[in-house]
Design a protein around this motif. Structure first.
Motif, short mmCIF file in Angstrom:
data_model
loop_
_atom_site.label_atom_id
_atom_site.label_comp_id
_atom_site.label_asym_id
_atom_site.label_seq_id
_atom_site.Cartn_x
_atom_site.Cartn_y
_atom_site.Cartn_z
N UNK A 35 -32.86 -91.91 -4.37
CA UNK A 35 -31.12 -91.49 -4.76
C UNK A 35 -31.75 -90.46 -5.83
N UNK A 36 -32.36 -90.09 -6.70
CA UNK A 36 -32.59 -89.67 -7.46
C UNK A 36 -32.01 -88.22 -7.20
N UNK A 37 -32.37 -87.41 -6.45
CA UNK A 37 -32.20 -86.87 -5.73
C UNK A 37 -32.03 -85.95 -4.29
N UNK A 38 -31.07 -85.35 -4.60
CA UNK A 38 -30.41 -85.52 -2.51
C UNK A 38 -31.15 -84.50 -1.96
N UNK A 39 -31.79 -84.80 -1.31
CA UNK A 39 -32.52 -83.67 0.32
C UNK A 39 -31.79 -82.56 0.59
N UNK A 40 -32.67 -81.57 0.18
CA UNK A 40 -31.54 -80.51 -0.05
C UNK A 40 -31.72 -79.74 1.52
N UNK A 41 -33.05 -79.23 1.47
CA UNK A 41 -33.73 -79.55 3.12
C UNK A 41 -34.62 -79.77 3.37
N UNK A 42 -33.86 -80.22 4.97
CA UNK A 42 -35.28 -81.04 5.90
C UNK A 42 -36.67 -79.59 6.31
N UNK A 43 -37.14 -79.61 6.87
CA UNK A 43 -37.87 -78.90 7.90
C UNK A 43 -38.71 -79.19 8.76
N UNK A 44 -39.53 -79.71 10.12
CA UNK A 44 -40.67 -80.36 10.33
C UNK A 44 -40.94 -79.35 10.16
#
Length: 344
Positions: free
Chosen positions: A127-136
């Motif tokens: 919860x310290x940082x938002x996951x802005x972008x996820x990629x496989x």
């Protein structure tokens, strides 16, 4: 002093402006001797602090960036943002996942594994940082691209992360994925010794579709810096010792000629070969963002400011002449027996 060169992302992140040069964090933890926290923290801060007001530093991490393919890199980031929470909103975090470990991470785009991966990433960040972008990290040939991006699109709607990226994908896969959900960035390897026909195709397609290109290993995994003169310069346990371009003595010696030619141009301009390569990659498009890795302040700052080194038409033509006339020996990874699912 702040950097002047910036870029905008694509897809659903079109409104986000980042520094023209991103910061790869992999070798902070994917090494036999992980770098101490404070050294890593100072390096991350240095890059972020060099950004103009309102511009984010793109940080690139991975779920499996560790010797044991665990979440050590993300845990490092969690500790960083716990200590410096004000930096969370000043960074854009892109994380690769979607793999399972079978001696080495391999693609697994099953619905179960994709959810496991995203959940593990968010858990490691605490919860310290938002996951802005996820990629496989790679395209899984067992599932259609439309299937994979469709699942990730559902995760965005759930609020698990905000934007979708793709990595090591072909032009065809990029078009298919973008048709399902706007792709914000595509991560491919681009450097003076890694410009394959499909590299050019993906660059052209991404520009057409308004997708940012995050160009990893712009310095040829350090080889193009001119600092690696012989195989023994690579530390014991370094993954590069297993790559064909490094481990084969004939290839190694042959490819040094490329370094020498690029160094000549850099010396005439009175910049380092590293700055030359990063500036060259940045010149390939407004949304092309070089992604060098660094664990120390000095290197981070050199990389970050490299995009501001403007290259003349004559200098660019000279670099292209070298690239087009020089045959790099060895493939990009471990040889034909381990294709690494490239251009999926």
């Amino acid at each position: 002093m702040t950097v002047q060169s910036v870029a905008t992302l694509g897809g659903t992140a079109y409104h986000i402006t980042v520094g023209k040069v991103a910061h790869g964090l992999m070798m902070m933890t994917w090494t036999p001797n992980p770098v101490p926290d404070e050294i890593c923290f100072d390096a991350i801060k240095a890059g972020v602090d060099a950004m103009p007001p309102g511009v984010k530093m793109l940080l690139n991490s991975g779920e499996f960036y560790a010797q044991d393919f665990g979440t050590a890199n993300l845990e490092l980031l969690a500790r960083f943002f716990e200590k410096y929470p004000e930096y969370a909103e000043r960074t854009f975090l892109s994380v690769k996942g979607g793999a399972k470990t079978e001696g080495f991470p391999v693609p697994d785009a099953s619905p179960e594994n994709l959810r496991r991966s995203v959940t593990a990433i968010n858990a490691a960040l605490r919860g310290t940082k938002r996951l802005d972008l996820f990629e496989c990290s790679r395209v899984d040939s067992n599932y259609s691209v439309e299937h994979t991006i469709g699942i990730l699109s559902g995760f965005v709607k759930e609020g698990l992360f905000d934007h979708i990226g793709m990595s090591e994908c072909s032009t065809e896969s990029l078009r298919k994925g973008n048709a399902v959900h706007p792709i914000s960035a595509v991560e491919i390897e681009v450097s003076p010794w890694a410009i394959e026909p499909e590299t050019k195709n993906v660059l052209k397609t991404a520009e057409e579709l308004g997708i940012a290109v995050v160009a990893y290993s712009p310095l040829g995994r350090g080889f193009l810096t001119g600092q690696i003169k012989k195989f023994e310069d690579l530390p014991e346990g370094d993954v590069r010792r297993h790559l064909t371009r490094f481990r084969n003595p004939e290839y190694f010696q042959h490819n040094l000629t490329l370094v020498d030619k690029l160094t000549e141009i850099a010396q005439k301009k009175d910049i380092t070969p590293s700055r030359l390569c990063i500036a060259f990659i940045g010149s390939l498009g407004k949304k092309v963002i070089p992604l060098p890795g660094s664990s120390h302040v000095k290197r981070t700052l050199e990389n970050t400011y490299s995009a501001d080194a403007e290259l003349t038409k004559e200098e660019l033509d000279a670099i292209w002449e070298i690239i087009n006339s020089y045959e790099v020996k060895g493939d990009r990874y471990f040889g034909a027996e381990q294709a690494m699912h490239l251009w999926g």
